[in-house]
Design a protein around this motif. Sequence first.
Motif, mmCIF file in Angstrom:
data_model
loop_
_atom_site.group_PDB
_atom_site.id
_atom_site.type_symbol
_atom_site.label_atom_id
_atom_site.label_comp_id
_atom_site.label_asym_id
_atom_site.label_seq_id
_atom_site.Cartn_x
_atom_site.Cartn_y
_atom_site.Cartn_z
ATOM 1 N N PRO A 1 41.668 37.008 33.992
ATOM 2 C CA PRO A 1 41.180 36.210 35.123
ATOM 3 C C PRO A 1 40.274 35.077 34.652
ATOM 4 O O PRO A 1 39.446 35.266 33.766
ATOM 5 C CB PRO A 1 40.383 37.225 35.955
ATOM 6 C CG PRO A 1 39.994 38.297 35.005
ATOM 7 C CD PRO A 1 41.032 38.337 33.928
ATOM 8 N N ILE B 1 33.422 43.264 45.418
ATOM 9 C CA ILE B 1 34.473 43.564 44.441
ATOM 10 C C ILE B 1 34.293 44.988 43.922
ATOM 11 O O ILE B 1 34.737 45.325 42.838
ATOM 12 C CB ILE B 1 34.482 42.545 43.284
ATOM 13 C CG1 ILE B 1 33.128 42.553 42.569
ATOM 14 C CG2 ILE B 1 34.828 41.164 43.775
ATOM 15 C CD1 ILE B 1 33.212 41.909 41.200
ATOM 16 N N GLY C 1 42.698 46.672 36.274
ATOM 17 C CA GLY C 1 43.016 46.266 37.632
ATOM 18 C C GLY C 1 44.502 46.038 37.837
ATOM 19 O O GLY C 1 44.976 45.957 38.973
ATOM 20 N N GLN D 1 35.898 36.137 43.481
ATOM 21 C CA GLN D 1 36.328 36.215 44.871
ATOM 22 C C GLN D 1 35.099 36.375 45.763
ATOM 23 O O GLN D 1 34.083 36.915 45.353
ATOM 24 C CB GLN D 1 37.252 37.417 45.085
ATOM 25 C CG GLN D 1 38.538 37.330 44.293
ATOM 26 C CD GLN D 1 39.520 38.437 44.651
ATOM 27 O OE1 GLN D 1 39.294 39.181 45.592
ATOM 28 N NE2 GLN D 1 40.587 38.539 43.887
ATOM 29 N N GLU E 1 44.707 32.647 36.540
ATOM 30 C CA GLU E 1 44.970 33.652 35.505
ATOM 31 C C GLU E 1 45.516 32.980 34.263
ATOM 32 O O GLU E 1 46.295 32.024 34.359
ATOM 33 C CB GLU E 1 45.996 34.668 36.005
ATOM 34 C CG GLU E 1 45.421 35.657 37.000
ATOM 35 C CD GLU E 1 46.479 36.602 37.525
ATOM 36 O OE1 GLU E 1 46.111 37.684 37.992
ATOM 37 O OE2 GLU E 1 47.675 36.254 37.475
ATOM 38 N N HIS F 1 38.289 42.381 37.716
ATOM 39 C CA HIS F 1 39.368 41.388 37.679
ATOM 40 C C HIS F 1 39.343 40.515 38.941
ATOM 41 O O HIS F 1 40.037 39.515 39.014
ATOM 42 C CB HIS F 1 40.725 42.060 37.501
ATOM 43 C CG HIS F 1 41.135 42.924 38.652
ATOM 44 N ND1 HIS F 1 40.507 44.111 38.955
ATOM 45 C CD2 HIS F 1 42.103 42.776 39.587
ATOM 46 C CE1 HIS F 1 41.075 44.657 40.012
ATOM 47 N NE2 HIS F 1 42.031 43.872 40.407
ATOM 48 N N LYS F 2 38.541 40.936 39.932
ATOM 49 C CA LYS F 2 38.400 40.131 41.159
ATOM 50 C C LYS F 2 37.150 39.252 41.129
ATOM 51 O O LYS F 2 36.787 38.656 42.148
ATOM 52 C CB LYS F 2 38.326 41.054 42.374
ATOM 53 C CG LYS F 2 39.584 41.870 42.621
ATOM 54 C CD LYS F 2 39.431 42.657 43.917
ATOM 55 C CE LYS F 2 40.660 43.499 44.211
ATOM 56 N NZ LYS F 2 40.424 44.404 45.364
ATOM 57 N N HIS G 1 35.776 46.253 40.459
ATOM 58 C CA HIS G 1 37.053 45.612 40.140
ATOM 59 C C HIS G 1 36.751 44.219 39.603
ATOM 60 O O HIS G 1 36.854 43.223 40.317
ATOM 61 C CB HIS G 1 37.931 45.565 41.393
ATOM 62 C CG HIS G 1 38.265 46.936 41.910
ATOM 63 N ND1 HIS G 1 38.990 47.848 41.179
ATOM 64 C CD2 HIS G 1 37.934 47.571 43.058
ATOM 65 C CE1 HIS G 1 39.118 48.982 41.875
ATOM 66 N NE2 HIS G 1 38.479 48.852 42.999
#
Lengths: 368, 368, 368, 368
Positions: free
Chosen positions: C22, A331, B16, A327, C7, A323-324, A321
Amino acid sequence: MQMVLSELIVGQQPSGEPAKVPLIRFKNGDGPRVYIQANIHGAEIQGNAVIERFLQLCRDNAPKGNFVIVPMANPIGINQKSGEFTLGRFDPISGDNWNRQYHFDADAIRAFAQQNIYTPENRVKAAFQQLLLQQLNHRLQSPWGLKTGQQMATSLQRLATEADIVLDLHTGPISDRHLYVPEFARHQAKRFNIPLNIIMPADFGGALDEAAFSPWWQLSQTFKRLGRDFPIMVEAFTLELGSQELLNPSQAQQDALGIASYLEQHGCWDDGTHQPEVVTQHACLLKDYRSLYSPSGGQVEYLGELGQPLIQGEPIARIWHYHKLGQTGPIHEDVTLPCDAIPVLHFASANAQQGTELYKVLTNTFPL
Amino acid sequence: MQMVLSELIVGQQPSGEPAKVPLIRFKNGDGPRVYIQANIHGAEIQGNAVIERFLQLCRDNAPKGNFVIVPMANPIGINQKSGEFTLGRFDPISGDNWNRQYHFDADAIRAFAQQNIYTPENRVKAAFQQLLLQQLNHRLQSPWGLKTGQQMATSLQRLATEADIVLDLHTGPISDRHLYVPEFARHQAKRFNIPLNIIMPADFGGALDEAAFSPWWQLSQTFKRLGRDFPIMVEAFTLELGSQELLNPSQAQQDALGIASYLEQHGCWDDGTHQPEVVTQHACLLKDYRSLYSPSGGQVEYLGELGQPLIQGEPIARIWHYHKLGQTGPIHEDVTLPCDAIPVLHFASANAQQGTELYKVLTNTFPL
Amino acid sequence: MQMVLSELIVGQQPSGEPAKVPLIRFKNGDGPRVYIQANIHGAEIQGNAVIERFLQLCRDNAPKGNFVIVPMANPIGINQKSGEFTLGRFDPISGDNWNRQYHFDADAIRAFAQQNIYTPENRVKAAFQQLLLQQLNHRLQSPWGLKTGQQMATSLQRLATEADIVLDLHTGPISDRHLYVPEFARHQAKRFNIPLNIIMPADFGGALDEAAFSPWWQLSQTFKRLGRDFPIMVEAFTLELGSQELLNPSQAQQDALGIASYLEQHGCWDDGTHQPEVVTQHACLLKDYRSLYSPSGGQVEYLGELGQPLIQGEPIARIWHYHKLGQTGPIHEDVTLPCDAIPVLHFASANAQQGTELYKVLTNTFPL
Amino acid sequence: MQMVLSELIVGQQPSGEPAKVPLIRFKNGDGPRVYIQANIHGAEIQGNAVIERFLQLCRDNAPKGNFVIVPMANPIGINQKSGEFTLGRFDPISGDNWNRQYHFDADAIRAFAQQNIYTPENRVKAAFQQLLLQQLNHRLQSPWGLKTGQQMATSLQRLATEADIVLDLHTGPISDRHLYVPEFARHQAKRFNIPLNIIMPADFGGALDEAAFSPWWQLSQTFKRLGRDFPIMVEAFTLELGSQELLNPSQAQQDALGIASYLEQHGCWDDGTHQPEVVTQHACLLKDYRSLYSPSGGQVEYLGELGQPLIQGEPIARIWHYHKLGQTGPIHEDVTLPCDAIPVLHFASANAQQGTELYKVLTNTFPL
């Protein structure tokens, strides 16, 4: 041995150009009628390479029988590009899968069997073939016309309906070689020498193999219910010979040998003439041939190796993922299966939606 | 009247991004549970305009009942462009029609009816609804995952399964307004005030209207075979409200009035509160709703006027073969139907293959 | 080291969903401003994996500088499927390549240079950056709106315009790793450790790397013509990190090391902190980076191995004409190049039209 | 009058099928060489209908001159469906617009003009035509092959290069009839009788009309700089004859008359032989022909009527945000233009992204 070439018109394009399919015919002595088709899905071109090698085997050593060979069966699908790839799995207008348009009307079987309960086997065969051809001709002559895919499929099916043996050459997306085997022909199927095998019941779902064997299988079953033993007179298989969008000439040679070895059982050559490399063969029932759908959308690492048994709980795919990114914490998520399985094929892209068919796998496997 | 807004997640995109569907709920006094959905096919946006007008009617004069309204039901399909148009009729990956993914397993009905032969009507209703919801929940929890379109459809269907009335708003390609009517609800259907109507049997084919009414209709039929009269407790319709890729606000107002007028029969408003303009209504059975496929590839002039009866033998379409330009003699062919008919819709492009669905028509028509 | 996530909205879909990208930002001490972007072409996902590995390197050993990292840069392209593949190279509506929408108006340079002929270097830098940002802001505020791809590109470019170093991570179709190198940064480029390299002039063609370095290069050239030596203050590269539709985590680790090693030259880490495996590096000028177009339509065997020098006259591809199957004589043609070359990438499908770009190759190569 | 039919091969499909374009030739007495082409964009079929009508005019009353007529010019694009529509505006593989592939290398003009400063007009014409043909032949013979669209365009362009008059028949998406007019031929253009007109400069952008007139216009300008007056010897126009995906035979008759009336000025018929219905003609410069891009994603009501002047501030489109349904307050936004304008065409779908080209409009208009 003389190969006779012609063309079959299976449709007409908006430009006026007829959709033309090349036909190759040859015959030699007494032997089965064999129909081999490839590339009804536009991106699945490896079957043509197998036919090329198979024709070479036939030139080297003329087979007994009557052959109709149909490469490049779908001129519309082959030419349908979208981006770099060939969008040839379904009609771009309707979404209809090109290999779900074949025809069989089972309603006529019962009456036919009752009328022919004492007819000799050979005459039953001829009469039933006639009945099937009439169904197709009737379909082609509808005053309402026929849908594009049905027109193409029915035109091809008329040729296949005259055969004793029907082989439909496909590929998967990213795929190991696998074979759809009607249960009654399980023993014969071994000679194709294909590692992964799916055993099918008598149902008809619209594909060419089913369209070829289902009527005869159901006829046999109907006769049985009427107290007569009647053989299933047509064998048909869908061969999935690797991955789409790829040409693999050396594998094509092996699969041509496998087809020839299979046909030896039907007398096309002396038994043992062709010797493909032997592989281990796994099988499962169609109901145990399972799809794994992606539990989320993301970017996929395909971990499960095609053709290699995978233990329940081992990860078959890792979904990233991205888009994370940034973090803390992982992910990605690892996907496992609820049972042991052998991966047969996986999705062709690393970009998946939730619900994308990530893998197809054999479960509850046994030796073929 | 308070409208409560929320979102339903029906999938996840490769990026996502969750696929989110807006939900609008409101309730007022005693009345039916009503579920209205629009735009499950991405290009069919007119239903949203009808919902916009319908919500205004509800604000102007609060209806009795419990409403769940779902515009923009397919965020994947709505965003799927290919060229200028919205390729939202089928999943671009699989070719699966988004409106053939709903679920109903008829096998459970017989046992349910036998167990509940003496259960009071209201408790049967609750229990059967529970059974249907369990089927859907079970499907959503498969360890193998669920296909993209099935995930979306099943998520929506859970909401629809709680309703007494289900309206699924669609459009055709280039289309007159028409309605799919379950045979048992034929009388009620008149109030939609839609000119062309197709009368459907109890079968389930995967569309939302069928998914909503078939279980209840088949339950009623099963009870009948067991000797009990049991009403069909859910009405469901597919409304085809014009042409895709078009917004027509004034027609939307008329169709919102038609929906309100239909709902008056179920007590949402006093009868006669809403007065749509009255139209002549034609109908035919589903088996008589026929497709005309193009006999050749070429460029099409659509001669048959939508909604206007056409006599057998009158040309409905003229296919031009411009690749023959410069030849002497006509370069077009006129297509006729084998019987009288009323054209309902036609193909959206003037560029057709052989086998393209040129028209759909009502035949053997009668007044609704 | 604190990574700050946010974002960026770069557009809005028909469904109303914002197109969200992102952003990851972090900074540490004195060092260059670095902008790294991936996946502006929807199928080219490997760059995200490289970013994932690069962030891990940064966590393990905090780099000096100010970083803006943009994975998954094109949410529209990433979600655009057509068949199994991601149709993310161009806008599906217009056909516009997503990486040809960046903006630079060279007309302003001459006046700027004349006005700033005596301005100190640092102030020139700030003022010129401001000028470029103003161009972008002006573009975003047009009363006529901005095309989808321009909106997305310009929004991203505003971030890139603030950087000293811009890295745009791509992949080819089926591709060896290769790098677009502005001629002035040829020496620095070695540290990416990418085997195949294309040396670019100062022109602007709409891609991000050019949009980043061209203004500064042209400014430097303009100052030179006015008699002032002015350094080129921005380095930018397009890294093509393998094949589309694939995730390759182990290669991603290598390329993350290569990027880190390159950045050591700019003081982000001490020199030699990161040690990617060393590869042989070939290069050619952009004008010598040639495309080979298919001389006919057919099915292609890709014979030329990526990254391996090929002698003039050796076949690079074999085109099969399976529609000629059954004919005597060869049914394939071998394609050769008119000079020595190193294949960089080839077409992703074995199904080609006449004129399909079969291969891209380096010619007139030299060591980087 | 004898029409001679033949076919031009412009490519080869993956199936092996040649891409064939029909050619119609006829000549009669002394008159200009006229080249008319239609349907280079696959969905823009109306031009074929206009040619059909134009050929009828020629049969009724033989024109003077030498005619080459090319309907159905793009067999790949015409057959490229995606959903119901024809995706024929760009190559589905590369995204390249089929009408931006024509060729012209301006570098040779200066030397040519210098060498021919004293050559008589007629011999200059022949020699320059020869030069242009050599450029095209050289392009077609590249050892690297030629891109699909370039192959097709260059093959057609060889025919067009022999003509004095080149007419390229197109349509817009949803569009009023409009005409691209090279500034020097503004007076002649009136006779086409097309309501909306865009006046073009001498630049070359890759379209057929520019490929036809730009070399001659630039030659004339180059001679002028060398002190010689030299006429522009080729006129070329792009006619946009309504909307894509539509056949309109009655409008086709009018536009065939318009073309004939234009050709009367070049002596093909006596002046006044053909009398199209007269329309009011507006024009603007190419730089004032503006695109309006959607400020948001949503569903669009097209309010601006095509061909009708719109005052600054009047809404041209209303964008609905149905994902906001149920919210209080308006869920639509009205879009206005920053100046007076005449809408020429609008987007073909009501489903738009932010940045979709909603309208193209004439601004700063004047009578043609």
